[in-house]
Write a protein that holds these residues in place. Structure first.
Motif: not given
Length: 78
Positions: A7-17, A27-37
């Protein structure tokens, strides 16, 4: 031998947890194109882990199932 889906997870909302139902994931950080490695994380015997790129804290919650998350909507579907 069948491979299980990671599974891949994103945190577009900026939740701490983010609470998740698995201990191995990406972990992708955010949805593309704003994702990290897309980094593979494994909690092992621990119940939480911090992403070294975006600092999102992921916590294992045995009451959740499949791709469910708290807050909702953090699982990424390609």
């Amino acid at each position: 031998m069948a491979q299980s889906e990671i599974l891949h997870y994103v945190n577009d909302a900026g939740a701490a947890t983010i609470e998740i139902a698995v201990k191995e994931f990406q972990c992708m950080g955010a949805k593309p194109p704003f994702d990290h490695p897309h980094i593979y994380l494994d909690m092992g015997t621990d119940s939480e882990i911090l992403c070294p790129y975006c600092s999102t804290r992921f916590v294992f919650n045995a009451a959740l199932h499949g791709a469910s998350t708290k807050p909702a909507g953090c699982a990424f579907a390609a």
